[in-house]
Scaffold this active site. Sequence first.
Site, PDB file in Angstrom:
ATOM      1  N   HIS A  51     -59.068  44.582  -5.103  1.00 20.11           N
ATOM      2  CA  HIS A  51     -58.428  44.652  -6.034  1.00 20.11           C
ATOM      3  C   HIS A  51     -58.120  43.550  -7.111  1.00 20.11           C
ATOM      4  O   HIS A  51     -58.153  43.293  -8.323  1.00 20.11           O
ATOM      5  CB  HIS A  51     -56.561  45.181  -5.646  1.00 20.11           C
ATOM      6  CG  HIS A  51     -55.615  45.330  -6.158  1.00 20.11           C
ATOM      7  ND1 HIS A  51     -55.516  45.984  -7.487  1.00 20.11           N
ATOM      8  CD2 HIS A  51     -54.926  44.851  -6.724  1.00 20.11           C
ATOM      9  CE1 HIS A  51     -53.975  46.385  -8.511  1.00 20.11           C
ATOM     10  NE2 HIS A  51     -54.052  45.050  -7.912  1.00 20.11           N
ATOM     11  N   HIS A  75     -52.104  37.045  -7.774  1.00 16.31           N
ATOM     12  CA  HIS A  75     -51.123  37.857  -7.887  1.00 16.31           C
ATOM     13  C   HIS A  75     -50.410  38.791  -6.732  1.00 16.31           C
ATOM     14  O   HIS A  75     -49.017  38.694  -6.626  1.00 16.31           O
ATOM     15  CB  HIS A  75     -50.895  38.405  -9.004  1.00 16.31           C
ATOM     16  CG  HIS A  75     -51.798  40.116  -8.993  1.00 16.31           C
ATOM     17  ND1 HIS A  75     -53.017  40.418  -8.924  1.00 16.31           N
ATOM     18  CD2 HIS A  75     -50.849  41.334  -8.019  1.00 16.31           C
ATOM     19  CE1 HIS A  75     -53.095  41.836  -8.455  1.00 16.31           C
ATOM     20  NE2 HIS A  75     -51.669  42.959  -7.895  1.00 16.31           N
ATOM     21  N   GLU A  79     -45.860  37.848  -2.163  1.00 16.01           N
ATOM     22  CA  GLU A  79     -45.556  39.243  -1.747  1.00 16.01           C
ATOM     23  C   GLU A  79     -46.343  39.698  -0.323  1.00 16.01           C
ATOM     24  O   GLU A  79     -45.170  40.443   0.503  1.00 16.01           O
ATOM     25  CB  GLU A  79     -45.900  40.358  -2.603  1.00 16.01           C
ATOM     26  CG  GLU A  79     -44.780  41.533  -2.882  1.00 16.01           C
ATOM     27  CD  GLU A  79     -45.261  42.906  -3.658  1.00 16.01           C
ATOM     28  OE1 GLU A  79     -44.911  43.781  -3.617  1.00 16.01           O
ATOM     29  OE2 GLU A  79     -45.672  42.268  -4.666  1.00 16.01           O
ATOM     30  N   ASP A  80     -47.753  39.862  -0.571  1.00 17.52           N
ATOM     31  CA  ASP A  80     -48.047  40.441   1.144  1.00 17.52           C
ATOM     32  C   ASP A  80     -48.690  39.913   1.925  1.00 17.52           C
ATOM     33  O   ASP A  80     -49.589  40.154   3.197  1.00 17.52           O
ATOM     34  CB  ASP A  80     -49.245  41.599  -0.399  1.00 17.52           C
ATOM     35  CG  ASP A  80     -48.829  42.479  -0.756  1.00 17.52           C
ATOM     36  OD1 ASP A  80     -47.487  43.066  -0.500  1.00 17.52           O
ATOM     37  OD2 ASP A  80     -49.352  43.046  -1.824  1.00 17.52           O
ATOM     38  N   ASP A 142     -53.159  44.350 -13.887  1.00 10.29           N
ATOM     39  CA  ASP A 142     -52.345  45.418 -12.287  1.00 10.29           C
ATOM     40  C   ASP A 142     -52.582  46.532 -12.647  1.00 10.29           C
ATOM     41  O   ASP A 142     -53.267  47.081 -12.020  1.00 10.29           O
ATOM     42  CB  ASP A 142     -51.723  44.468 -11.834  1.00 10.29           C
ATOM     43  CG  ASP A 142     -51.330  44.827 -10.364  1.00 10.29           C
ATOM     44  OD1 ASP A 142     -52.383  45.531  -9.424  1.00 10.29           O
ATOM     45  OD2 ASP A 142     -50.093  44.579 -10.377  1.00 10.29           O
ATOM     46  N   ASP A 262     -59.366  69.241 -37.390  1.00 12.68           N
ATOM     47  CA  ASP A 262     -59.967  69.125 -38.716  1.00 12.68           C
ATOM     48  C   ASP A 262     -60.549  67.219 -39.331  1.00 12.68           C
ATOM     49  O   ASP A 262     -60.713  67.132 -40.467  1.00 12.68           O
ATOM     50  CB  ASP A 262     -58.858  69.585 -39.940  1.00 12.68           C
ATOM     51  CG  ASP A 262     -58.935  70.969 -39.944  1.00 12.68           C
ATOM     52  OD1 ASP A 262     -60.050  71.469 -39.197  1.00 12.68           O
ATOM     53  OD2 ASP A 262     -58.556  72.039 -39.764  1.00 12.68           O
TER      54      ASP A 262
END
Length: 713
Positions: A51, A75, A79-80, A142, A262
Amino acid sequence: MPTPNSLEGLIEKAERYLNAEQIQQIQAAFEFGALAHAGQTRKAGGAYIWHPVAVAEILAEIQLDHESLIAAILHDVIEDTPYTKQDIIDRFGERVAEMIDGVTKLGKLAFDTPQEAQAENFRKMMLAMSRDIRVILIKLADRLHNMRTLGVMRPDKQRRIARETLDIYAPIAARLGINSFRIELEDLGFRAMYPLRFSALEKAVKKARGNRKEVVEQITEALQTRLKQEGFKAEVIGREKHLFSLYKKMRKKRLSFEEVLDIFAFRVIVETVDDCYRALGLVHSLYKPLPGKFKDYIAIPKPNGYQSLHTLLFGPYGVHIEVQIRSEVMHKVSEHGIAAHWHYKEANANESNPSPVDVRAQEWVRNLLEIQQSAGNSLDFLENVKIDLFPDVIYVFTPQGEIITLPKNATAVDFAYAVHTNLGHACVGCRIDRQLVPLRSVLESGQTVEIIKSKEIQPNPTWLNFVTTAKARSQIRHFLKNQHSQSATDLGQRLLTKAMRIHNMAYSGLSEELIAKLVQDLNLENWDQLLEEIGLGQRMAGLVSKQIHDNLLGKDDHIISEKGQHQPLAISGTEGLVVNYAQCCHPIPGDEIIGFISTGKGLVIHRHDCKNVKHFQNQPDKWLDVDWDPNSQELFAVEIQVETKNQRGALALIASEIANTKTDIERVRSEDKDETYSVMNFVILVRNRDHLNELLRHLRRIPIIEKAQRVFT
């Protein structure tokens, strides 16, 4: 663990514009990220590292710098994974770490609602963006990759993410001029939000494409031939509007699918700005233009810096042709926006000549900072940013000829705040093209707007009913909030002063030591907070006064005042937003009045004989003796009722007579009593009872008026 060979797609794109040393740093970031995310997988399947690599690849397609690609790869690390911001700083430098921190959610904080968490995360990201615009570019990439893989989510979660994308992220991409991101985000969001509508529109476009192909090819060839004859080096592209754009146009203008199709759209890309205008003349000589359908976004760029010439033409077979003419540089900016021209502090960077898109982006970021500083909370900030991400704009001029860009339906007050916050706070009137108009007047493109200001004027709460820009709305609310706080503090001091007199104490005699002790005992930030809470009715002045008295018992520095505990609190009408006059009885100077402390509202003034006062009889601790200040020259609202004969022009006659007595009308309500008489209720502004009685005597002398009296509850 994935191998560096898996980087092939990213490296191939990055090598087109980055040097060998920068490519090595990207490979090192990949290896670090793969190690950090080891064992983690995505819902779509496969190792999690793919990812962030895909996010970096999206940024490489628009040729963002190597630091951005490194930050994209990493990134989600803070956080993870167990790694910290300091770990990133140690390996890849502070600028990369700051970008990663900017896109990292506030996962460790507790919020009352998911909406509040989303708003606070968004606010954090916007503040990080103000320091480095690349933060929002990483977040957009992201979000784009997440939207591409959204199909693995539950339908309800797909719709929630799609709504957020359409409401926030696609408009941000548009605001920064990144057209390639915007189009894909909108179409992916449209598909997830309204799958049936998307599918039906997609099938209809595919079905109609075959019938249109021949016409598009013929017009493209005609344009290319004409331009080539005149020696232009130009590229002509026949293009289709993307599905979400078609959908919005059908809904906004209530058109059928056939009516939208159109219009045939073409893009002409030439070499220079001068060529753009020359090519426009050639195009107009080939096909006749529709009057009033030409827009020059080169001379006056859009708010996101977009530049192009737009014209609508009568084409062959009775079809309309939409043509956009732009230079190669403009085309690059229209596709990649801020990413096409954003310069960083590197040795080879040239920051002396910022492009229009840079300037516009910086202006928007500065505007966001102003909104953030005056927003009450994160939810307010998020709503204000949504308002600011407007799709339709107008261009108006200051008297000095400066162009001000505003959203459609913006008013003179929005214009004043767009020029400067202080001008907005002080605006009292407006001239549009030298004609005096009300502040709520809606502006139109091309007008010259002049604001009349006064030092004695301050923002009016009613402005919030008609302003449209986020800046105006947030600045007005911020001012009123501060004024409300100051008014509450002033009233709190007056209430505490009066309460202290009961204990023969003077407010002016309070020592700094005693004030500090009370603030600490009551667990407050400062003394003004205590006074504000008293003014808002959240604390009773009598209880605070008793606490002060108890603290002083037995001390030599007992503070004595003159005996004046029975003097009522004087009301002048200038107390600000925390002294309110009851709408049920409309008290005015000359009436006997009583004050009632209402929690959160401050002091509410009623007539002594108002029937609603009896509801407060079981709360005597919240009553307050008040009286009118004899020197007050303020105006107070009062309601009168006039019974008049039915005849044409009666209301106009009565309103005119009221105005002749130099009395302002705030509102009026009229209804028929029977076939002969009508009853009109006026809320008017008077100085006192004498002023009111003089007006009533004047009205009673009018022949068609049977009765004129004050309304009591």
